[in-house]
Design a protein around this motif. Structure first.
Motif, PDB file in Angstrom:
ATOM      1  N   ASP A 192      11.348 -12.824  44.220  1.00 45.25           N
ATOM      2  CA  ASP A 192      11.898 -13.524  42.784  1.00 45.25           C
ATOM      3  C   ASP A 192      13.351 -14.052  42.865  1.00 45.25           C
ATOM      4  N   LYS A 193      14.201 -14.364  43.777  1.00 41.59           N
ATOM      5  CA  LYS A 193      15.651 -15.432  43.835  1.00 41.59           C
ATOM      6  C   LYS A 193      14.838 -16.255  44.462  1.00 41.59           C
ATOM      7  N   LEU A 194      13.598 -16.419  44.463  1.00 44.43           N
ATOM      8  CA  LEU A 194      13.881 -17.650  45.508  1.00 44.43           C
ATOM      9  C   LEU A 194      13.959 -18.566  43.882  1.00 44.43           C
ATOM     10  N   SER A 195      14.192 -19.911  44.552  1.00 43.78           N
ATOM     11  CA  SER A 195      14.131 -21.124  43.088  1.00 43.78           C
ATOM     12  C   SER A 195      12.849 -21.663  44.043  1.00 43.78           C
ATOM     13  N   GLU A 196      12.756 -23.138  42.648  1.00 40.24           N
ATOM     14  CA  GLU A 196      10.979 -23.005  43.319  1.00 40.24           C
ATOM     15  C   GLU A 196      11.767 -24.582  43.934  1.00 40.24           C
ATOM     16  N   LYS A 197      11.893 -25.364  44.357  1.00 42.55           N
ATOM     17  CA  LYS A 197      12.004 -25.892  45.586  1.00 42.55           C
ATOM     18  C   LYS A 197      12.411 -25.015  46.898  1.00 42.55           C
ATOM     19  N   GLU A 198      12.839 -23.720  46.655  1.00 40.83           N
ATOM     20  CA  GLU A 198      12.921 -23.345  47.528  1.00 40.83           C
ATOM     21  C   GLU A 198      10.583 -22.762  48.559  1.00 40.83           C
ATOM     22  N   ALA A 199      10.823 -22.284  47.034  1.00 41.66           N
ATOM     23  CA  ALA A 199       9.016 -21.449  47.189  1.00 41.66           C
ATOM     24  C   ALA A 199       8.547 -22.750  47.635  1.00 41.66           C
ATOM     25  N   ASN A 200       8.525 -24.234  47.206  1.00 37.88           N
ATOM     26  CA  ASN A 200       7.675 -25.336  47.830  1.00 37.88           C
ATOM     27  C   ASN A 200       7.770 -25.286  49.272  1.00 37.88           C
ATOM     28  N   THR A 201       8.897 -24.924  49.695  1.00 44.55           N
ATOM     29  CA  THR A 201       8.955 -25.253  51.167  1.00 44.55           C
ATOM     30  C   THR A 201       8.628 -24.041  51.933  1.00 44.55           C
ATOM     31  N   LEU A 202       8.990 -22.931  51.292  1.00 44.10           N
ATOM     32  CA  LEU A 202       7.913 -22.398  52.339  1.00 44.10           C
ATOM     33  C   LEU A 202       7.033 -22.392  52.228  1.00 44.10           C
ATOM     34  N   LEU A 203       6.395 -22.335  51.066  1.00 47.22           N
ATOM     35  CA  LEU A 203       5.148 -23.131  51.234  1.00 47.22           C
ATOM     36  C   LEU A 203       4.548 -23.592  51.674  1.00 47.22           C
ATOM     37  N   THR A 204       5.093 -25.055  51.796  1.00 44.78           N
ATOM     38  CA  THR A 204       4.525 -25.491  52.618  1.00 44.78           C
ATOM     39  C   THR A 204       4.346 -25.675  54.174  1.00 44.78           C
ATOM     40  N   GLN A 205       5.317 -25.163  54.821  1.00 42.94           N
ATOM     41  CA  GLN A 205       6.628 -24.304  56.073  1.00 42.94           C
ATOM     42  C   GLN A 205       5.080 -23.095  56.327  1.00 42.94           C
ATOM     43  N   ILE A 206       4.713 -21.893  55.140  1.00 42.71           N
ATOM     44  CA  ILE A 206       3.686 -21.555  55.798  1.00 42.71           C
ATOM     45  C   ILE A 206       1.885 -22.662  55.768  1.00 42.71           C
ATOM     46  N   GLU A 207       1.425 -23.357  55.022  1.00 39.28           N
ATOM     47  CA  GLU A 207       0.596 -24.381  55.149  1.00 39.28           C
ATOM     48  C   GLU A 207       0.780 -25.194  56.242  1.00 39.28           C
ATOM     49  N   THR A 208       2.078 -25.017  56.922  1.00 40.37           N
ATOM     50  CA  THR A 208       1.562 -25.830  58.026  1.00 40.37           C
ATOM     51  C   THR A 208       1.320 -25.215  59.761  1.00 40.37           C
ATOM     52  N   ASN A 209       1.684 -23.830  58.960  1.00 39.01           N
ATOM     53  CA  ASN A 209       1.350 -22.939  60.324  1.00 39.01           C
ATOM     54  C   ASN A 209       0.141 -22.479  60.586  1.00 39.01           C
ATOM     55  N   ASP A 210      -0.504 -22.622  59.333  1.00 34.57           N
ATOM     56  CA  ASP A 210      -2.124 -22.061  58.939  1.00 34.57           C
ATOM     57  C   ASP A 210      -2.905 -23.319  59.970  1.00 34.57           C
ATOM     58  N   GLU A 211      -2.185 -24.868  59.910  1.00 38.47           N
ATOM     59  CA  GLU A 211      -3.236 -25.807  60.076  1.00 38.47           C
ATOM     60  C   GLU A 211      -2.595 -25.185  61.495  1.00 38.47           C
ATOM     61  N   GLU A 212      -1.772 -25.313  62.229  1.00 29.64           N
ATOM     62  CA  GLU A 212      -1.815 -25.565  63.540  1.00 29.64           C
ATOM     63  C   GLU A 212      -2.623 -24.179  63.982  1.00 29.64           C
ATOM     64  N   LEU A 213      -2.889 -23.005  63.504  1.00 31.58           N
ATOM     65  CA  LEU A 213      -3.496 -22.345  64.221  1.00 31.58           C
ATOM     66  C   LEU A 213      -5.055 -22.303  63.988  1.00 31.58           C
ATOM     67  N   PHE A 214      -5.232 -23.135  63.214  1.00 30.44           N
ATOM     68  CA  PHE A 214      -6.882 -23.593  62.425  1.00 30.44           C
ATOM     69  C   PHE A 214      -6.949 -24.613  64.043  1.00 30.44           C
ATOM     70  N   ASN A 215      -6.345 -25.732  64.135  1.00 33.06           N
ATOM     71  CA  ASN A 215      -6.600 -26.790  65.142  1.00 33.06           C
ATOM     72  C   ASN A 215      -6.001 -26.443  66.975  1.00 33.06           C
ATOM     73  N   LEU A 216      -5.124 -24.781  66.702  1.00 26.80           N
ATOM     74  CA  LEU A 216      -4.962 -24.447  68.160  1.00 26.80           C
ATOM     75  C   LEU A 216      -5.929 -23.862  68.558  1.00 26.80           C
ATOM     76  N   ARG A 217      -7.375 -23.128  66.966  1.00 21.99           N
ATOM     77  CA  ARG A 217      -8.602 -22.527  67.375  1.00 21.99           C
ATOM     78  C   ARG A 217      -9.409 -23.265  67.491  1.00 21.99           C
ATOM     79  N   LYS A 218      -9.270 -24.552  66.763  1.00 22.78           N
ATOM     80  CA  LYS A 218     -10.110 -25.554  67.490  1.00 22.78           C
ATOM     81  C   LYS A 218     -10.486 -26.436  68.511  1.00 22.78           C
ATOM     82  N   LYS A 219      -9.398 -26.391  69.009  1.00 22.96           N
ATOM     83  CA  LYS A 219      -9.004 -27.120  70.970  1.00 22.96           C
ATOM     84  C   LYS A 219      -8.870 -26.336  72.202  1.00 22.96           C
ATOM     85  N   CYS A 220      -9.474 -25.045  71.382  1.00 17.49           N
ATOM     86  CA  CYS A 220      -9.894 -23.841  72.618  1.00 17.49           C
ATOM     87  C   CYS A 220     -11.045 -23.973  72.001  1.00 17.49           C
TER      88      CYS A 220
END
Length: 152
Positions: A86-114
């Motif tokens: 509830d304390k996150l600003s919209e900018k902070e929420a967007n940054t956090l969302l981008t970090q989560i998406e990046t992490n998800d993408e890294e996990l996907f690419n890691l599984r794909k490489k494996c």
């Protein structure tokens, strides 16, 4: 009593407590890893030649996956606790969302490489069995955790 003499002792006990928790975590992680190796070995029915090539690749993949999931996501989840959201600003929420998406993408690419790396070692059927065995193991582990929690 002189409190200055108690501080080093208190610090020692606190440090030992954190160290012991870290050690228990490492022990649990190793215990789970051993259970997973046994489970996958049984489910995949690897030949000696396949196992020799499979385990180094899989262990590297599994370690990187653990790091991505637990180290990076740990910091995200701390920020996503109910009172913090509830304390996150919209900018902070967007940054956090981008970090989560990046992490998800890294996990996907890691599984794909494996999967790509394993294609030269295992037949496709065993790679599919690996995916199923991982899911089954995770379900089994979660069920054991739930059962243990109910007994408390």
């Amino acid at each position: 009593m002189d409190f200055k003499k108690l501080y080093p002792i208190l610090f020692l006990f606190i440090s030992f407590s954190f160290y012991a928790q870290g050690e228990r975590f490492k022990e649990k992680k190793e215990q789970i890893k051993a259970m997973k190796v046994a489970f996958l070995t049984t489910e995949l029915n690897l030949t000696a030649s396949e196992a020799e090539k499979f385990w180094p690749i899989y262990n590297t993949y599994d370690d990187k996956q653990f790091e991505l999931r637990h180290q990076k996501m740990k910091s995200y989840f701390k920020r996503m606790e109910d009172d913090e959201l509830d304390k996150l600003s919209e900018k902070e929420a967007n940054t956090l969302l981008t970090q989560i998406e990046t992490n998800d993408e890294e996990l996907f690419n890691l599984r794909k490489k494996c999967t790509s790396d394993l294609k030269g070692i295992l037949p496709s059927v065993k790679i599919i069995k690996l995916r199923k065995a991982e899911e089954d193991f995770n379900r089994k582990l979660l069920q054991q955790y739930r059962d243990k929690g109910l007994r408390k």
